[in-house]
Design an enzyme around this catalytic site. Sequence first.
Site, PDB file in Angstrom:
ATOM      1  CG  HIS B  47      -1.799   1.227   1.271  1.00 51.57           C
ATOM      2  ND1 HIS B  47      -3.036   1.268   0.663  1.00 51.57           N
ATOM      3  CD2 HIS B  47      -1.616   2.460   1.804  1.00 51.57           C
ATOM      4  CE1 HIS B  47      -3.576   2.462   0.832  1.00 51.57           C
ATOM      5  NE2 HIS B  47      -2.726   3.203   1.526  1.00 51.57           N
ATOM      6  CG  HIS B 100      -5.113   2.097  -9.256  1.00 55.87           C
ATOM      7  ND1 HIS B 100      -5.151   3.024  -8.236  1.00 55.87           N
ATOM      8  CD2 HIS B 100      -6.050   2.504 -10.147  1.00 55.87           C
ATOM      9  CE1 HIS B 100      -6.080   3.933  -8.488  1.00 55.87           C
ATOM     10  NE2 HIS B 100      -6.635   3.644  -9.649  1.00 55.87           N
TER      11      HIS B 100
END
Lengths: 114, 114
Positions: B47, B100
């Site tokens: 993350h 992403h």
Amino acid sequence: MNNNCIFCRIIAGEIPAAKLYEDEDMIIIRDINPMAKVHLLLIPKEHYADIIEMTEAQSVTLARCLKKLSTLTDTLGLAEGFRLVSNKGQNGRQSVGHLHIHIIGGEKLSENMA
Amino acid sequence: MNNNCIFCRIIAGEIPAAKLYEDEDMIIIRDINPMAKVHLLLIPKEHYADIIEMTEAQSVTLARCLKKLSTLTDTLGLAEGFRLVSNKGQNGRQSVGHLHIHIIGGEKLSENMA
């Protein structure tokens, strides 16, 4: 260097272009057909067409370029955000066969990326 | 893992999503709001919000993800080309604060990327 490649010739200084940034790995120039207030191109100095052709060593260099870019974005007028785009092949509308990353921002971009 | 992050929860299996590909570094899933015939998301498992937050180690992992992606594109229906897009911040219309990469293709995309 590929003598038939416009980006290689810009990198070599044979074709003039204002380099906003340059180091041993890459140059950053303005896109000649800007699609937003800020539209730049990050171009690795090594010639390869796309991520399919990219060697592992070139991928590590590309990662280093992205890290460097992350330290330059405020200076480049991208503090409010940006979009990174890399096109591959016909469906992606790749225009030059030397890997490059569009850096687009300076205004709120559209939702559509396709 | 960030418990408030939808991508972390998908990676952990807490939120169901068909993983088209998974390895130790990343997953590839379908975008739930596809903008073209093929619209996938490459999501690194670690993350971090964006390239600004990305550590050097994470950038090397991202490079490995791109190399792996380059071996998967034919299987994913992208043999004719594709567009890679990563949005950052408000101007880029970033929707989820976990880095992403959109993988868009399956048809000829528009010229406009902004």
